[in-house]
Design a protein around this motif. Structure first.
Motif, PDB file in Angstrom:
ATOM      1  N   UNK A 179       0.857  -1.190   0.000  1.00  0.00           N
ATOM      2  CA  UNK A 179       0.000   0.000   0.000  1.00  0.00           C
ATOM      3  C   UNK A 179       0.894   1.242   0.000  1.00  0.00           C
ATOM      4  N   UNK A 180       0.323   2.387   0.329  1.00  0.00           N
ATOM      5  CA  UNK A 180       1.076   3.632   0.227  1.00  0.00           C
ATOM      6  C   UNK A 180       1.573   4.154   1.578  1.00  0.00           C
ATOM      7  N   UNK A 181       1.572   3.325   2.603  1.00  0.00           N
ATOM      8  CA  UNK A 181       2.028   3.802   3.907  1.00  0.00           C
ATOM      9  C   UNK A 181       3.525   4.127   3.870  1.00  0.00           C
ATOM     10  N   UNK A 182       3.874   5.232   4.505  1.00  0.00           N
ATOM     11  CA  UNK A 182       5.267   5.668   4.545  1.00  0.00           C
ATOM     12  C   UNK A 182       5.941   5.128   5.804  1.00  0.00           C
ATOM     13  N   UNK A 183       7.260   5.297   5.886  1.00  0.00           N
ATOM     14  CA  UNK A 183       7.977   4.918   7.107  1.00  0.00           C
ATOM     15  C   UNK A 183       7.439   5.708   8.296  1.00  0.00           C
ATOM     16  N   UNK A 184       7.159   6.989   8.081  1.00  0.00           N
ATOM     17  CA  UNK A 184       6.647   7.825   9.168  1.00  0.00           C
ATOM     18  C   UNK A 184       5.287   7.329   9.656  1.00  0.00           C
ATOM     19  N   UNK A 185       4.458   6.852   8.731  1.00  0.00           N
ATOM     20  CA  UNK A 185       3.161   6.287   9.128  1.00  0.00           C
ATOM     21  C   UNK A 185       3.359   5.106  10.070  1.00  0.00           C
ATOM     22  N   UNK A 186       4.346   4.267   9.757  1.00  0.00           N
ATOM     23  CA  UNK A 186       4.584   3.073  10.563  1.00  0.00           C
ATOM     24  C   UNK A 186       5.283   3.393  11.886  1.00  0.00           C
ATOM     25  N   UNK A 187       6.216   4.321  11.841  1.00  0.00           N
ATOM     26  CA  UNK A 187       7.021   4.614  13.027  1.00  0.00           C
ATOM     27  C   UNK A 187       6.351   5.583  13.986  1.00  0.00           C
ATOM     28  N   UNK A 188       5.489   6.437  13.451  1.00  0.00           N
ATOM     29  CA  UNK A 188       4.831   7.437  14.296  1.00  0.00           C
ATOM     30  C   UNK A 188       5.637   8.701  14.467  1.00  0.00           C
ATOM     31  N   UNK A 189       6.749   8.806  13.734  1.00  0.00           N
ATOM     32  CA  UNK A 189       7.610   9.983  13.809  1.00  0.00           C
ATOM     33  C   UNK A 189       8.450  10.048  12.546  1.00  0.00           C
ATOM     34  N   UNK A 190       8.900  11.253  12.201  1.00  0.00           N
ATOM     35  CA  UNK A 190       9.749  11.422  11.032  1.00  0.00           C
ATOM     36  C   UNK A 190      11.184  11.033  11.382  1.00  0.00           C
ATOM     37  N   UNK A 191      12.005  10.850  10.352  1.00  0.00           N
ATOM     38  CA  UNK A 191      13.408  10.526  10.608  1.00  0.00           C
ATOM     39  C   UNK A 191      14.126  11.681  11.295  1.00  0.00           C
ATOM     40  N   UNK A 192      13.772  12.909  10.940  1.00  0.00           N
ATOM     41  CA  UNK A 192      14.363  14.060  11.638  1.00  0.00           C
ATOM     42  C   UNK A 192      14.097  13.978  13.136  1.00  0.00           C
ATOM     43  N   UNK A 193      12.853  13.666  13.495  1.00  0.00           N
ATOM     44  CA  UNK A 193      12.475  13.586  14.908  1.00  0.00           C
ATOM     45  C   UNK A 193      13.194  12.439  15.601  1.00  0.00           C
ATOM     46  N   UNK A 194      13.232  11.283  14.955  1.00  0.00           N
ATOM     47  CA  UNK A 194      13.881  10.115  15.544  1.00  0.00           C
ATOM     48  C   UNK A 194      15.385  10.332  15.674  1.00  0.00           C
ATOM     49  N   UNK A 195      15.946  11.042  14.720  1.00  0.00           N
ATOM     50  CA  UNK A 195      17.369  11.367  14.761  1.00  0.00           C
ATOM     51  C   UNK A 195      17.690  12.212  15.999  1.00  0.00           C
ATOM     52  N   UNK A 196      16.831  13.199  16.224  1.00  0.00           N
ATOM     53  CA  UNK A 196      17.021  14.064  17.385  1.00  0.00           C
ATOM     54  C   UNK A 196      16.873  13.273  18.686  1.00  0.00           C
TER      55      UNK A 196
END
Length: 271
Positions: free
Chosen positions: A203-220
């Protein structure tokens, strides 16, 4: 999409990784690398780095009910790479029929969430098996495409799927650093501008959809944990992301740690 500014010395990092790849391959006495290309930034950067070694680089498309946008992006990237580097070759192996046969062969589960997750992981493991088959017949190493946040932060990969590799050239780079390197390496804009997705659920789910946060946020959050900060240091969305990161990091430790081995005490052995 991660576009955070980074202080990465991209030219020097590029040279460092390429030399590391080349030295490893030469010491291992192999012909080069095989890379599963998905249409995303991580595999685009990894395959470009491998191509720069001058050693054989086999880019592999492994569609399983793949979205058209993913297909077009990876084909554009591979075409560009083959035009730039004479040592790059490619192959497309459609695993859709294999995947569907697998689904018919194994038992069905009434637990929809677990069933869908197991099938998603199966896609990744079928791809890993295919990459190792190609590596075996061509004398190549399977190059991993995971970045630092995925591989050592939240464990966002499939155990013995995309986590099953011979070496990991970009696993010490944050996602923002991968993007910075991608810009330097002239990865196509279509890849640079695409929302990160593993494409494992059809489907069209993104990594952010699955993780609940963007990579920028997770990086921080990952940087905050490494700096010794705790939940008491955050509030609001920052606290929410900090907790998401810690939850995923804890839940996926089994992927990031060595396989546990049951050690037999000497007194239980006959001497």
């Amino acid at each position: 999409m991660t576009k955070k500014n980074t202080s990465l010395h991209v030219e020097k990092v590029n040279e460092h990784i390429v030399q590391w790849l080349k030295n490893y391959a030469l010491n291992a006495k192999v012909n080069g690398f095989v890379v599963g290309v998905s249409g995303g930034i991580d595999s685009a950067v990894t395959s470009t780095l491998c191509a720069q070694t001058g050693l054989k680089t086999l880019c592999v498309e492994l569609p399983i009910h793949q979205a058209a946008s993913h297909v077009s992006r990876k084909k554009e990237h591979i075409a560009q790479l083959k035009k730039r580097f004479s040592n790059v070759d490619s192959i497309c192996i459609d695993l859709t029929e294999t995947f569907e046969l697998f689904k018919k062969t194994v038992p069905f589960s009434e637990n929809e969430a677990k069933f869908n997750l197991s099938l998603a992981n199966t896609r990744a493991r079928l791809r890993m098996t295919t990459l190792y088959y190609l590596a075996g017949i061509h004398g190549l190493l399977v190059a991993g495409t995971g970045n630092k946040v995925e591989d050592f932060g939240v464990g966002f990969y499939t155990k013995y799927g995309d986590g099953g590799v011979d070496l990991s050239p970009i696993a010490d780079l944050m996602k923002s650093e991968v993007y910075a390197l991608g810009h330097y390496l002239k990865v196509p804009d279509s890849v640079l501008n695409a929302a990160p997705t593993d494409g494992l659920f059809g489907d069209h789910r993104s990594d952010e959809d699955q993780l609940g946060a963007s990579y920028d946020e997770l990086e921080q959050a990952m940087n905050a944990v490494e700096a010794g900060k705790t939940a008491a240091d955050f509030k609001g969305r920052d606290l929410e992301v900090f907790n998401i990161y810690n939850r995923l990091n804890s839940a996926n430790k089994h992927k990031m740690n060595s396989i546990p081995v049951c050690k037999i005490p000497n007194e239980l052995r006959q001497i």
